[in-house]
Design an enzyme around this catalytic site. Structure first.
Site, PDB file in Angstrom:
ATOM      1  N   SER A   1     -21.238 -26.116   8.434  1.00 15.37           N
ATOM      2  CA  SER A   1     -21.860 -27.468   8.088  1.00 15.37           C
ATOM      3  C   SER A   1     -21.294 -27.868   6.756  1.00 15.37           C
ATOM      4  O   SER A   1     -20.207 -28.121   6.674  1.00 15.37           O
ATOM      5  CB  SER A   1     -23.330 -27.461   8.384  1.00 15.37           C
ATOM      6  OG  SER A   1     -23.757 -28.881   8.542  1.00 15.37           O
TER       7      SER A   1
ATOM      8  N   ASP B   1     -24.282 -30.311  19.599  1.00 13.79           N
ATOM      9  CA  ASP B   1     -24.093 -30.146  18.083  1.00 13.79           C
ATOM     10  C   ASP B   1     -24.470 -31.618  17.613  1.00 13.79           C
ATOM     11  O   ASP B   1     -23.699 -32.741  17.948  1.00 13.79           O
ATOM     12  CB  ASP B   1     -22.814 -29.623  17.922  1.00 13.79           C
ATOM     13  CG  ASP B   1     -22.859 -28.882  16.552  1.00 13.79           C
ATOM     14  OD1 ASP B   1     -23.793 -29.412  15.602  1.00 13.79           O
ATOM     15  OD2 ASP B   1     -22.230 -27.939  16.327  1.00 13.79           O
TER      16      ASP B   1
ATOM     17  N   HIS C   1     -26.556 -27.255  16.729  1.00 11.99           N
ATOM     18  CA  HIS C   1     -25.823 -26.893  15.594  1.00 11.99           C
ATOM     19  C   HIS C   1     -25.726 -25.569  15.154  1.00 11.99           C
ATOM     20  O   HIS C   1     -25.116 -25.134  14.166  1.00 11.99           O
ATOM     21  CB  HIS C   1     -26.317 -27.720  14.354  1.00 11.99           C
ATOM     22  CG  HIS C   1     -25.406 -28.020  13.174  1.00 11.99           C
ATOM     23  ND1 HIS C   1     -24.120 -28.437  13.267  1.00 11.99           N
ATOM     24  CD2 HIS C   1     -25.868 -27.991  11.882  1.00 11.99           C
ATOM     25  CE1 HIS C   1     -23.804 -28.468  12.029  1.00 11.99           C
ATOM     26  NE2 HIS C   1     -24.646 -28.347  11.299  1.00 11.99           N
TER      27      HIS C   1
END
Length: 300
Positions: A105, A243, A270
């Protein structure tokens, strides 16, 4: 499994790290850059099983300003260059001359910026739930928000207009978003709760903004899509079917990095490292082993 913890001096402060495992001969360590911003690394602790399963060390650290690292009160630090420099400082202090790099991320943004400086000694790059463009990510998260039930959207919009983001009603509405596209496990595992409840809000707000779908911070214009062809490493991209890093946002990375492999985890959002941990570690471990094999063997 042996664990070593310590700190690295960085810009007059201290960055905390944890090294898990001894590492088997021929197995390079994995250096993990977690997401956030302003979030401790705990939610990625499922990767700590890799040393036992693959014989390689895994190195975690808490980025400056959060977790077990120092918490300087200096808004001037909350820019991308601080975290790219910190990654290099951790790597140098721990003697990680030859290493695999993993970014999740926000950590994928740091990892991409670091890789684009062309540092020596990187064996591979893994981009998990990655971001190549903040504007593209924002467009997708706004689309996801708009798909929430009408009453949830109304609550979010009302509190955002009033500036009452600390209201319990608003926080509960946000969990509707996160429960769909951040982590679909119910209940959330303790290590994710630890990270999520210990985010340093001023760091996150200065870099990103108050919400996932409204990027107002220093990263609002960040975009490396046009530079992806410069990356010359074995690259693994991972994301979940549900996600927050959607296919529309991740696709340009898979298309733009020569030879990149993209694996989608069907039961995950995610955090496939927590939602499908065994399969995730298998996929990651296989990629790391192939990446550090001799070139001739990889081509065979």
């Amino acid at each position: 499994m042996p664990v070593i913890e310590g700190t690295v001096p960085f810009l007059g402060h201290h960055t905390w790290y944890r090294v898990v495992g001894n590492g088997r001969a021929g197995r390079l360590p994995l250096l993990v850059v977690n997401g956030g911003p302003g979030c401790p690394h705990d939610y990625l602790d499922d990767l700590a099983a890799l040393p036992e399963e693959t014989g390689r060390q895994v190195v975690f650290y808490d980025q400056t300003g959060c977790g077990r690292s120092d918490h300087p009160d200096d808004p001037a630090l909350w820019v991308m260059s601080t975290f790219v420099e910190e990654l290099g400082a951790v790597r140098a202090a721990l003697g990680l001359d030859r290493v695999h790099l993993y970014g999740h991320s926000w950590g994928s943004q740091i990892a991409l910026e670091y890789v684009l400086t062309r540092p020596a000694g990187l064996a591979s790059l893994t981009l998990a739930g990655p971001i190549a463009s903040a504007p593209a990510h924002q467009a997708e998260t706004r689309r996801l928000k708009d798909s929430l039930p009408a009453d949830v959207r109304e609550t979010l919009d009302r509190h955002e207009a009033a500036g009452t983001l600390d209201d319990e009603e608003y926080q509960e509405a946000c969990l509707e978003f996160y429960g769909r596209w951040l982590c679909r496990l119910d209940p959330w595992p303790p290590h994710l709760v630890r990270s999520f409840t210990n985010i340093r809000e001023d760091v996150a707000g200065t870099l990103w903004g108050a919400t996932e779908w409204n990027i107002t911070g220093n990263l609002k214009d960040w975009d490396v899509t046009g530079r992806l062809r410069e990356i010359d490493l074995p690259v693994l991209i991972t994301s979940g079917r549900h996600d927050v890093a959607t296919p529309a946002a991740v696709g340009p990375l898979a298309d733009g990095i020569r030879g990149a492999s993209w694996v989608v985890f069907e039961e995950s959002s995610h955090l496939p490292s927590a939602e499908e941990p065994e399969r995730y570690r298998q996929v990651l471990g296989d990629f790391l082993a192939a990446a550090e094999a001799p070139t001739a063997a990889r081509a065979a």
